[in-house]
Design an enzyme around this catalytic site. Sequence first.
Site, PDB file in Angstrom:
ATOM      1  N   ASN A  10       1.059  -1.184   0.112  1.00 17.62           N
ATOM      2  CA  ASN A  10      -0.067   0.010   0.055  1.00 17.62           C
ATOM      3  C   ASN A  10       0.909   1.354   0.136  1.00 17.62           C
ATOM      4  O   ASN A  10       1.461   1.761   1.063  1.00 17.62           O
ATOM      5  CB  ASN A  10      -0.840  -0.005   1.259  1.00 17.62           C
ATOM      6  CG  ASN A  10      -1.810   1.006   1.281  1.00 17.62           C
ATOM      7  OD1 ASN A  10      -1.711   1.962   0.721  1.00 17.62           O
ATOM      8  ND2 ASN A  10      -2.721   1.075   2.257  1.00 17.62           N
ATOM      9  N   ARG A  91      -2.913  -1.754  -3.511  1.00 19.05           N
ATOM     10  CA  ARG A  91      -3.915  -0.749  -3.392  1.00 19.05           C
ATOM     11  C   ARG A  91      -3.552   0.125  -4.622  1.00 19.05           C
ATOM     12  O   ARG A  91      -2.462   0.731  -4.748  1.00 19.05           O
ATOM     13  CB  ARG A  91      -3.397   0.011  -2.104  1.00 19.05           C
ATOM     14  CG  ARG A  91      -4.774   1.262  -1.996  1.00 19.05           C
ATOM     15  CD  ARG A  91      -4.496   2.067  -0.842  1.00 19.05           C
ATOM     16  NE  ARG A  91      -5.580   3.246  -0.788  1.00 19.05           N
ATOM     17  CZ  ARG A  91      -5.182   4.390  -0.299  1.00 19.05           C
ATOM     18  NH1 ARG A  91      -4.009   4.656   0.460  1.00 19.05           N
ATOM     19  NH2 ARG A  91      -6.156   5.339  -0.418  1.00 19.05           N
ATOM     20  N   HIS A 182     -10.542   6.183  -1.149  1.00 19.82           N
ATOM     21  CA  HIS A 182     -10.700   5.579   0.390  1.00 19.82           C
ATOM     22  C   HIS A 182     -11.805   4.601   0.304  1.00 19.82           C
ATOM     23  O   HIS A 182     -12.468   4.327   1.396  1.00 19.82           O
ATOM     24  CB  HIS A 182     -11.159   6.569   1.468  1.00 19.82           C
ATOM     25  CG  HIS A 182     -10.184   7.558   1.836  1.00 19.82           C
ATOM     26  ND1 HIS A 182     -10.107   8.886   2.272  1.00 19.82           N
ATOM     27  CD2 HIS A 182      -8.564   7.288   1.874  1.00 19.82           C
ATOM     28  CE1 HIS A 182      -9.034   9.284   2.342  1.00 19.82           C
ATOM     29  NE2 HIS A 182      -7.973   8.691   2.110  1.00 19.82           N
ATOM     30  N   ARG A 243      -4.276  19.279   1.427  1.00 25.66           N
ATOM     31  CA  ARG A 243      -5.353  19.449   0.046  1.00 25.66           C
ATOM     32  C   ARG A 243      -6.426  20.217   0.548  1.00 25.66           C
ATOM     33  O   ARG A 243      -6.867  20.221   1.942  1.00 25.66           O
ATOM     34  CB  ARG A 243      -5.916  18.193  -0.409  1.00 25.66           C
ATOM     35  CG  ARG A 243      -4.836  17.386  -1.302  1.00 25.66           C
ATOM     36  CD  ARG A 243      -5.461  16.109  -1.464  1.00 25.66           C
ATOM     37  NE  ARG A 243      -4.582  14.991  -0.682  1.00 25.66           N
ATOM     38  CZ  ARG A 243      -5.047  13.973  -0.603  1.00 25.66           C
ATOM     39  NH1 ARG A 243      -6.241  13.412  -1.194  1.00 25.66           N
ATOM     40  NH2 ARG A 243      -4.390  12.945  -0.032  1.00 25.66           N
ATOM     41  N   GLU A 388      -6.978  -1.708   5.765  1.00 26.36           N
ATOM     42  CA  GLU A 388      -6.977  -1.787   4.368  1.00 26.36           C
ATOM     43  C   GLU A 388      -6.419  -2.983   3.553  1.00 26.36           C
ATOM     44  O   GLU A 388      -6.768  -3.627   2.822  1.00 26.36           O
ATOM     45  CB  GLU A 388      -6.511  -0.306   3.656  1.00 26.36           C
ATOM     46  CG  GLU A 388      -7.467   0.742   3.782  1.00 26.36           C
ATOM     47  CD  GLU A 388      -6.639   2.079   3.658  1.00 26.36           C
ATOM     48  OE1 GLU A 388      -5.699   2.260   4.271  1.00 26.36           O
ATOM     49  OE2 GLU A 388      -7.211   2.975   3.088  1.00 26.36           O
TER      50      GLU A 388
END
Length: 401
Positions: A10, A91, A182, A243, A388
């Site tokens: 990931n 991922r 996500h 961001r 994840e």
Amino acid sequence: MLKNLILVLNCGSSSVKFAVLNPINKKKYLFGLVERLYISRSMITWNTKEIRNQLVIGDNLSHEKAFHFIINKIFNCEKSLFSRILAVGHRVVHGGMSLKESVIINDFVIQEIKKNIIFSPLHNPINLLGIEASLKYFPHLSKKNVAVLDTAFYHTLPESSYLYAIPYNLYSKYGIRRYGAHGISHFYVSQQASNILNIQFQGLNVISCHLGSGSSVTVIKNGKCMDTSMGLTPLEGLVMGTRSGDIDPAIIFFMNKEIGMSLIDIEDILINQSGILGLTDGITSDFRYIENNYDTDTISQRAVNIFCHRLAKYISAYTSLLDGRLDAIIFTGGIGENSTLVREIIISRLSIFGMKINNELNRSTRFGKSGFINKRNTIPILVIPTNEELIIAQETIKLFN
Ligand code: ADP
């Protein structure tokens, strides 16, 4: 030798997470994280057989060097484990219109991930570095790499959520729409919530807040995504580490026409210099700093308050999509799992929905602990550490059964 383990990679912009696990019994044999890439004191932490190891491995480490270290220093010491790896799960943040579910990686898939760099300039190139490293270091597994997409969970979004109110042909011809991100994390925590609440996933109504360096909120009705805060790219929505999240698009015209900034500079400002970093005037993008200084420092207060204002607004709006039944709000990600302050502010703003936090539970449910943080008889508020890696491993093994 039974090959039943999955290696998960990931890769983020400043970190590489890796794990070797059995997706069926969920046992983790090895997991770790290389962080602080491209800055001072790049660090690796990894866990094997109950032993936690941590090392600073130099300054400004690149992804390539991080892979080299993981493979030569760690994997080489775990040879018996590595001979049991069946496949590698990666991922991949943006699958665009063409990659709608987990897929075995071949030349076509690599080309599609490259095409979608335009939608995820921060992440897809880095995800590709992980894929390249896997092909280079594990040639015997070259046909056994799987892309697990963060956008896949959002292919159930209704048109009312995924279309922007701009000329329709920009969607039909160029694929400009909401894709979300996500998805792997929101899927995992909502599945966990379904188990904890004892409500079948297909009937579950939740609002899931993944709050980390990148943050997003997703509303799930009857087990399907109805809306999410990230858009065409992971730039839209909540205030993030660097961001901006939502802004009036006219700000871009203003910066360009009135201030004379180039589009490349504006893009860099909105992606890399905004969010918490922008609000603190360049001091930090790290939430721990503004949380720790919240009581004494007005700049930290400003950043926390704007972060929470935006999140509370989204959660409130998303309740309108649930036909009157909200089974739980979920907090996950580095901030969601650990910030007592954010959870307290958000839940107090939502008191109109009858939500009330339990301060003691809020304080004790941190650092990897999962559980309820609200008073009984109010809408459940759950903290669920994300995983994840497990979803990526489960999706990967599905393709080889
Ligand atoms: P990524 O999106 O890179 O996976 P994480 O989910 O690890 O990021 O979240 C990183 C964010 O979580 C950072 O802003 C960090 O400051 C914040 N964070 C981590 N631990 C805490 C904590 N104890 N309290 C508040 N924020 C935290």
